[in-house]
Design a protein around this motif. Structure first.
Motif, short mmCIF file in Angstrom:
data_model
loop_
_atom_site.label_atom_id
_atom_site.label_comp_id
_atom_site.label_asym_id
_atom_site.label_seq_id
_atom_site.Cartn_x
_atom_site.Cartn_y
_atom_site.Cartn_z
N MET A 1 -17.15 68.09 14.19
CA MET A 1 -16.80 68.36 15.42
C MET A 1 -16.60 67.62 16.77
O MET A 1 -16.69 67.78 17.63
CB MET A 1 -17.05 69.68 14.84
CG MET A 1 -16.03 70.58 14.45
SD MET A 1 -14.10 70.31 15.20
CE MET A 1 -13.82 70.92 16.44
N ALA A 2 -18.63 67.48 16.99
CA ALA A 2 -19.14 66.57 17.55
C ALA A 2 -18.67 65.79 18.29
O ALA A 2 -18.50 65.49 19.10
CB ALA A 2 -20.44 66.38 17.24
N LYS A 3 -17.78 65.18 17.67
CA LYS A 3 -16.77 63.99 18.12
C LYS A 3 -15.90 64.14 18.62
O LYS A 3 -15.28 64.11 20.22
CB LYS A 3 -16.28 63.20 16.61
CG LYS A 3 -15.51 62.18 17.25
CD LYS A 3 -15.03 61.27 16.36
CE LYS A 3 -13.83 61.72 15.25
NZ LYS A 3 -13.25 61.15 13.93
N TYR A 4 -14.79 65.44 18.97
CA TYR A 4 -14.05 65.85 19.63
C TYR A 4 -14.68 66.45 20.92
O TYR A 4 -13.70 66.84 22.25
CB TYR A 4 -13.45 67.38 18.88
CG TYR A 4 -12.77 66.84 18.24
CD1 TYR A 4 -11.51 65.91 18.20
CD2 TYR A 4 -13.60 66.68 16.32
CE1 TYR A 4 -10.51 65.46 17.83
CE2 TYR A 4 -11.83 66.00 15.48
CZ TYR A 4 -10.38 65.79 16.16
OH TYR A 4 -9.97 65.57 15.14
N LEU A 5 -15.41 67.45 21.09
CA LEU A 5 -16.79 67.41 22.20
C LEU A 5 -17.25 66.39 22.77
O LEU A 5 -16.68 66.79 24.40
CB LEU A 5 -18.36 68.74 21.83
CG LEU A 5 -17.72 70.00 21.06
CD1 LEU A 5 -19.37 70.29 20.51
CD2 LEU A 5 -17.09 70.69 21.45
N VAL A 6 -17.58 65.91 22.45
CA VAL A 6 -17.74 64.34 23.21
C VAL A 6 -16.14 63.37 24.21
O VAL A 6 -16.44 63.53 25.11
CB VAL A 6 -18.26 63.18 22.45
CG1 VAL A 6 -18.12 61.67 23.41
CG2 VAL A 6 -20.01 63.56 22.18
N ALA A 7 -15.19 63.93 23.56
CA ALA A 7 -13.80 63.18 23.92
C ALA A 7 -13.60 64.70 24.84
O ALA A 7 -12.91 63.69 25.85
CB ALA A 7 -13.12 63.29 22.35
N LEU A 8 -13.56 65.30 24.93
CA LEU A 8 -13.55 66.53 25.88
C LEU A 8 -13.89 66.07 26.89
O LEU A 8 -13.44 65.95 27.98
CB LEU A 8 -13.71 67.94 25.03
CG LEU A 8 -13.11 68.91 26.35
CD1 LEU A 8 -12.65 70.42 25.18
CD2 LEU A 8 -14.25 69.57 27.31
N ALA A 9 -15.40 65.62 26.84
CA ALA A 9 -16.31 65.69 28.15
C ALA A 9 -15.54 64.25 28.92
O ALA A 9 -15.87 64.66 30.01
CB ALA A 9 -17.88 65.73 27.80
N ARG A 10 -15.13 63.86 27.89
CA ARG A 10 -14.97 62.13 28.50
C ARG A 10 -13.61 62.37 29.27
O ARG A 10 -13.82 61.80 30.22
CB ARG A 10 -14.96 60.61 27.40
CG ARG A 10 -16.44 60.95 27.40
CD ARG A 10 -16.22 59.64 25.73
NE ARG A 10 -18.17 59.48 25.41
CZ ARG A 10 -18.35 58.26 24.37
NH1 ARG A 10 -16.84 57.93 23.68
NH2 ARG A 10 -19.32 58.11 24.26
N GLU A 11 -12.92 62.91 28.82
CA GLU A 11 -11.83 62.85 28.85
C GLU A 11 -11.11 64.37 30.02
O GLU A 11 -10.20 63.96 30.95
CB GLU A 11 -10.12 63.54 27.90
CG GLU A 11 -9.21 63.85 28.06
CD GLU A 11 -8.18 62.31 28.70
OE1 GLU A 11 -7.54 62.55 29.42
OE2 GLU A 11 -8.67 61.62 27.94
N LEU A 12 -12.06 65.34 30.38
CA LEU A 12 -12.77 65.89 31.64
C LEU A 12 -12.56 65.04 32.63
O LEU A 12 -11.88 65.69 33.83
CB LEU A 12 -13.16 66.30 31.25
CG LEU A 12 -13.27 68.04 32.14
CD1 LEU A 12 -11.90 68.56 32.07
CD2 LEU A 12 -14.66 69.31 31.79
N ARG A 13 -13.38 63.69 32.77
CA ARG A 13 -13.57 63.25 33.96
C ARG A 13 -12.67 62.49 34.24
O ARG A 13 -12.29 62.39 36.05
CB ARG A 13 -14.81 62.21 33.12
CG ARG A 13 -16.52 62.93 33.00
CD ARG A 13 -16.91 62.17 32.99
NE ARG A 13 -17.07 60.85 32.88
CZ ARG A 13 -18.15 60.55 30.81
NH1 ARG A 13 -18.89 62.56 31.15
NH2 ARG A 13 -18.27 60.12 30.19
N SER A 14 -11.31 61.68 33.93
CA SER A 14 -10.23 60.95 34.05
C SER A 14 -9.06 61.77 33.86
O SER A 14 -8.63 60.89 34.68
CB SER A 14 -10.45 59.96 32.98
OG SER A 14 -10.19 60.46 31.64
#
Length: 296
Positions: free
Chosen positions: A158-171
């Motif tokens: 699930m850590a992968k999805y949290l990282v993906a969420l944070a990165r997607e939110l920026r862009s």
């Protein structure tokens, strides 16, 4: 065999908790006195091919032993047939099972539902590609997060999805959509569009809390454009269904839903039951009574 129970197991499962639970579940099913067979494909495509062959032989039930993704696969083989779907939840979210009252945290109790439960007829939705879904289709911010996470090899779980969420939110920027409900079109920038046969997805996100899987309609939620700070405050409310009163939220019902991303939106991909359904434009049409399900 007419009294045989066929159990479909996630072909991606490789040990761990899921397969440790399989033997006790099989023992519980066999205790009913019915023959039980198991399908484990070498891939999702192979598992679906085997499931379709099993359904053609008209067993007593095809049981999905896994999460929503495996239920989604089973639905491809079962929709429009008389063979019932059984669900023994063994995934992360198990939202479809939860919507049908099937025990989500007790596999043996779910196995008892397969052997002693009743039949319920529910709807399913069909895409223009012919693919079915029983739960929720969504596109927008959450599908972009899924796309990003699926392209990552680290971190695990699930850590992968949290990282993906944070990165997607920026862009991420709101997507201009054209959404057509039973022939009535509206154009709107949105953070998220969801088409729901059942109320929740993503491990409990109650995106359309009043959705019913047997009313012959699809619930459609549009979360309109908003600043990122407001989005961060609003999005967590989805887990309790508290987002529906927000002024940026529109909820409608329809039998046919067409979703199109307008020029300049870039690639917009939809996920159905947590599985990649492909890019928009797409059409969802509800098929009343397409599935028979074993429920408590």
């Amino acid at each position: 065999m007419a009294d045989e129970i066929t159990v479909l197991v996630n072909p991606a499962a490789r040990g761990g908790r899921t397969l440790r639970l399989l033997d006790p579940v099989l023992q519980r099913l066999r205790a009913s006195g019915r023959p039980v067979s198991v399908i484990v494909g070498t891939s999702a495509a192979d598992a679906l091919s085997r499931a379709r062959e099993a359904v053609a032989a008209a067993p007593a039930a095809l049981v999905a032993f896994g999460g929503d993704g495996l239920v989604h696969l089973a639905v491809q083989a079962l929709a429009g047939t008389a063979v019932p779907l059984g669900i023994v939840p063994a995934g992360t979210g198990n939202d479809i099972a939860g919507a049908l009252g099937i025990p989500r945290k007790d596999p043996l109790a779910a196995a008892d539902v397969v052997t002693a439960g009743g039949l319920r007829t529910i709807d399913a939705a069909r895409l223009g590609t012919g693919e079915w879904f029983a739960g929720v289709l969504a596109c927008g911010f959450d599908s972009r997060v899924n796309e990003r996470a699926n392209g990552m090899t680290w971190p695990p779980g699930m850590a992968k999805y949290l990282v993906a969420l944070a990165r997607e939110l920026r862009s991420f920027t709101p997507i201009p959509f054209r959404i057509t409900l039973d022939g009535e079109a509206v154009e709107r920038e949105a953070m998220l569009v969801a088409v729901a046969n059942t109320r929740s997805y993503g491990a409990g996100m109650r995106v359309c809390p009043d959705a019913r899987p047997d009313d012959g309609l699809l619930d459609v939620l549009v979360l309109g454009a908003m600043p990122k700070g407001e989005f961060l405050r609003t999005f967590p409310r989805v887990y309790l269904g508290g987002h529906t009163a927000h002024p940026a939220v529109t909820l409608r019902r329809a039998r046919r839903v067409e979703i199109e991303a307008l020029h300049g939106a870039g690639d917009v991909v939809a996920y159905a039951d947590g599985e990649r359904a492909g890019p928009v434009p797409l059409t969802c049409v509800v098929e009343p009574g397409a599935l028979r399900v074993l429920v408590p």
